[in-house]
Design an enzyme around this catalytic site. Structure first.
Site, PDB file in Angstrom:
ATOM      1  N   MET A  78      41.818 109.926  42.524  1.00  0.00           N
ATOM      2  CA  MET A  78      42.087 109.964  41.090  1.00  0.00           C
ATOM      3  C   MET A  78      42.971 108.790  40.699  1.00  0.00           C
ATOM      4  O   MET A  78      43.840 108.373  41.470  1.00  0.00           O
ATOM      5  CB  MET A  78      42.781 111.275  40.738  1.00  0.00           C
ATOM      6  CG  MET A  78      43.170 111.406  39.282  1.00  0.00           C
ATOM      7  SD  MET A  78      43.985 112.984  38.954  1.00  0.00           S
ATOM      8  CE  MET A  78      42.568 114.043  38.733  1.00  0.00           C
ATOM      9  N   CYS A  79      42.762 108.305  39.479  1.00  0.00           N
ATOM     10  CA  CYS A  79      43.647 107.309  38.887  1.00  0.00           C
ATOM     11  C   CYS A  79      43.820 107.688  37.422  1.00  0.00           C
ATOM     12  O   CYS A  79      43.755 108.861  37.078  1.00  0.00           O
ATOM     13  CB  CYS A  79      43.096 105.895  39.071  1.00  0.00           C
ATOM     14  SG  CYS A  79      41.536 105.572  38.216  1.00  0.00           S
ATOM     15  N   GLY A  80      44.003 106.717  36.555  1.00  0.00           N
ATOM     16  CA  GLY A  80      44.170 107.011  35.140  1.00  0.00           C
ATOM     17  C   GLY A  80      42.862 107.285  34.432  1.00  0.00           C
ATOM     18  O   GLY A  80      42.778 108.158  33.573  1.00  0.00           O
ATOM     19  N   GLY A  82      39.454 106.391  36.261  1.00  0.00           N
ATOM     20  CA  GLY A  82      38.332 106.418  37.197  1.00  0.00           C
ATOM     21  C   GLY A  82      37.986 105.056  37.772  1.00  0.00           C
ATOM     22  O   GLY A  82      37.236 104.961  38.730  1.00  0.00           O
ATOM     23  N   ILE A 106      43.136 111.266  35.677  1.00  0.00           N
ATOM     24  CA  ILE A 106      44.102 112.251  35.207  1.00  0.00           C
ATOM     25  C   ILE A 106      44.019 112.428  33.695  1.00  0.00           C
ATOM     26  O   ILE A 106      44.346 113.483  33.165  1.00  0.00           O
ATOM     27  CB  ILE A 106      45.545 111.907  35.653  1.00  0.00           C
ATOM     28  CG1 ILE A 106      46.454 113.124  35.439  1.00  0.00           C
ATOM     29  CG2 ILE A 106      46.036 110.638  34.991  1.00  0.00           C
ATOM     30  CD1 ILE A 106      47.812 113.010  36.089  1.00  0.00           C
TER      31      ILE A 106
END
Length: 146
Positions: A78-80, A82, A106
Site C-alpha cells: 500500500m501507498c498513498g 497505488g 490508503i
C-alpha cells in the site's frame, strides 16, 4: 479470452503478459485484513501521519536494502494512491515474493471507511470537531471537510 476465467483455469499459452502480481481494491483488502501482511511503502513521515493499524512501514526507496525485514507469505502493498505500491510489487515480484498491490492505497482505504491510525497535527487540534479527521489528515486524503 474470457476474462472471467481464474488464472489457474487458463492454459500456459493463454496466460496474458502481465506484471506478475495481483491488484485488489481497498474493499477486497478489508476481507483479509488484519490477517494479511500489509506493507506500507510510503515515507516514514507519511506513515506516521496516517496508516492502517498493524501495517509494516518500509519506504519504497529503502525496499531493496530491507528485504530481510519482510515476513514470508503474501505481501499486500500500500501507498498513498497505488503508484509506489505497484512499483514495490514489481521489485518484490522480480525477487520471488508473492505480492498484491492495493489500488487507490490508503486514500481509498480511508474513503471506504476502514480504520486508520493517525497522529494529530499541531494545527490547532482544539478546533477539531469530534468524528472529523484532523486537518493534516484531510489534506493527506484530499477530502472535503463537512
Amino acid at each position: 479470452m474470457n476474462s472471467a476465467l481464474r488464472p489457474d483455469d487458463r492454459t500456459p499459452d493463454a496466460m496474458p503478459e502481465g506484471p506478475g502480481y495481483r491488484t485488489v481494491t481497498a474493499g477486497e483488502l478489508a476481507t483479509v485484513w488484519p490477517r494479511a501482511t500489509l506493507v506500507d511503502v510510503r515515507s516514514q513521515e507519511e506513515h506516521a501521519t496516517a496508516h492502517v493499524p498493524g501495517s509494516l512501514n518500509i519506504p519504497l526507496d529503502e525496499l531493496p536494502s530491507r528485504l530481510a525485514d519482510l515476513p514470508g507469505g503474501t505481501l499486500y502493498l500500500m501507498c498513498g494512491s497505488g503508484k509506489r505500491s505497484s512499483q514495490a510489487a514489481r521489485i518484490l515480484t522480480d525477487r520471488g515474493y508473492q505480492t498484491v498491490n492495493v489500488a487507490g492505497g490508503i486514500t481509498e482505504w480511508y474513503r471506504n471507511g476502514h480504520p486508520v491510525t493517525y497522529q494529530p497535527t499541531p494545527d490547532n487540534p482544539s478546533r477539531q470537531q469530534p468524528g472529523h479527521a484532523p486537518a493534516g489528515l484531510r489534506r493527506l486524503f484530499r477530502t472535503k471537510s463537512t
